[in-house]
Design an enzyme around this catalytic site. Sequence first.
Site, PDB file in Angstrom:
ATOM      1  N   HIS A 167      42.258  44.119  42.962  1.00 62.29           N
ATOM      2  CA  HIS A 167      42.034  43.063  41.964  1.00 62.29           C
ATOM      3  C   HIS A 167      42.559  41.739  42.514  1.00 62.29           C
ATOM      4  CE1 HIS A 167      46.156  44.269  41.067  1.00 62.29           C
ATOM      5  NE2 HIS A 167      46.312  43.269  40.212  1.00 62.29           N
ATOM      6  N   HIS A 188      44.849  39.446  41.669  1.00 60.34           N
ATOM      7  CA  HIS A 188      46.183  38.843  41.512  1.00 60.34           C
ATOM      8  C   HIS A 188      46.799  38.476  42.859  1.00 60.34           C
ATOM      9  CE1 HIS A 188      46.867  40.483  37.183  1.00 60.34           C
ATOM     10  NE2 HIS A 188      46.258  39.319  37.187  1.00 60.34           N
ATOM     11  N   ASP A 210      49.650  38.679  44.117  1.00 57.85           N
ATOM     12  CA  ASP A 210      50.528  39.613  44.825  1.00 57.85           C
ATOM     13  C   ASP A 210      49.735  40.794  45.410  1.00 57.85           C
ATOM     14  OD1 ASP A 210      50.210  40.432  42.050  1.00 57.85           O
ATOM     15  OD2 ASP A 210      51.761  41.940  42.405  1.00 57.85           O
ATOM     16  N   HIS A 211      48.407  40.685  45.380  1.00 61.33           N
ATOM     17  CA  HIS A 211      47.543  41.701  46.006  1.00 61.33           C
ATOM     18  C   HIS A 211      46.597  41.089  47.037  1.00 61.33           C
ATOM     19  CE1 HIS A 211      48.724  44.905  43.117  1.00 61.33           C
ATOM     20  NE2 HIS A 211      49.161  43.809  42.514  1.00 61.33           N
ATOM     21  N   HIS A 226      43.989  46.119  33.275  1.00 61.65           N
ATOM     22  CA  HIS A 226      44.993  45.181  33.807  1.00 61.65           C
ATOM     23  C   HIS A 226      44.293  43.843  34.048  1.00 61.65           C
ATOM     24  CE1 HIS A 226      48.411  43.711  36.099  1.00 61.65           C
ATOM     25  NE2 HIS A 226      47.655  43.512  37.148  1.00 61.65           N
ATOM     26  N   ASP A 234      47.264  48.013  40.284  1.00 58.98           N
ATOM     27  CA  ASP A 234      48.145  47.885  39.121  1.00 58.98           C
ATOM     28  C   ASP A 234      47.560  48.581  37.889  1.00 58.98           C
ATOM     29  OD1 ASP A 234      49.821  46.377  40.699  1.00 58.98           O
ATOM     30  OD2 ASP A 234      49.385  44.469  39.713  1.00 58.98           O
ATOM     31  N   HIS A 280      53.281  48.976  43.179  1.00 54.97           N
ATOM     32  CA  HIS A 280      54.639  48.462  42.919  1.00 54.97           C
ATOM     33  C   HIS A 280      55.645  49.603  42.817  1.00 54.97           C
ATOM     34  CE1 HIS A 280      53.652  44.202  41.940  1.00 54.97           C
ATOM     35  NE2 HIS A 280      52.508  44.710  41.516  1.00 54.97           N
TER      36      HIS A 280
HETATM   37 FE    FE Z   1      50.694  43.517  41.128  1.00 60.76          FE
HETATM   38 ZN    ZN Z   2      48.176  42.734  39.154  1.00 61.06          ZN
END
Ligand code: FE
Ligand code: ZN
Length: 257
Positions: free
Chosen positions: A54, A56, A58-59, A113, A137, A175
């Site tokens: 996805h 985001h 942090d990905h 998410h 996530d 995570h």
């Molecule tokens: Fe994440």
């Molecule tokens: Zn995420």
Amino acid sequence: MQILRLEALLDNYIFLLYDRQKNIAVVVDPAEAEPVLKKLYELGLKLVAIFNTHHHWDHVGGNKELIRKFPEVKVYGGAEDRGRIPGQQVFLQEGARVEFAQRVAETIFVPGHTRAHIAYYFPPQNLGEAGELFCGDTLFAGGCGRLFEGTPKQMMESLDKLRRLPENTRVWCAHEYTLKNLQFALTVDGENPDLQQRYREVKALRSRQEATVPSLLGIEKRTNPFLRWEQPALQLATNTKDPVQTFARLREMKDRF
Ligand code: FE
Ligand code: ZN
């Protein structure tokens, strides 16, 4: 196909899949480029693809830098994520297949998410082997992702798809949230002996700073409240027998935990 787990940012995991015969690699959700580049150089691997679950940051945070270092890299992501994943070239729909190292991953569309989230599932190659699930996530060890762009019903349906995979599927979530997730789980499913035991194991692992990822789907089904909406204990904890309501209330309770 070999799988390596790399630590990134505060509590993210990046997964490096590689083929020792061809010395090529794929990275799943590169939060940042640096740990990926370091490992690629160390092992003498060429990066051929990025699999994003996805959009985001942090990905996908490492996408740009990795593309710069490996201009031929192919970037995969969900069809609905068009315009949100840096460098995306392949737009995967539910059921689309992606090949790597003589293995074929299936795309599973798992909105909730985010509205475009996908998971990559490699079925086992031989009988008795484990499948590999890269679920970003969506499903966490002992928990699930927050609902940023989806409804409880959507997320529940997505998790239900994942729940149907074989019990010995390894769950590579993005995570290290397991200990906190299980602390919450105990507040709603505290009599569950499998959960109590898992909590003890995870607590011991974390006290030695060891990773709890990957987990196994069978363990998730027995201990993760977000896969257990039809269990009487969770219906009791949420004061409803409606599965969607049970799930929705669990998610709300976790948001405030
Ligand atoms: Fe994440
Ligand atoms: Zn995420």
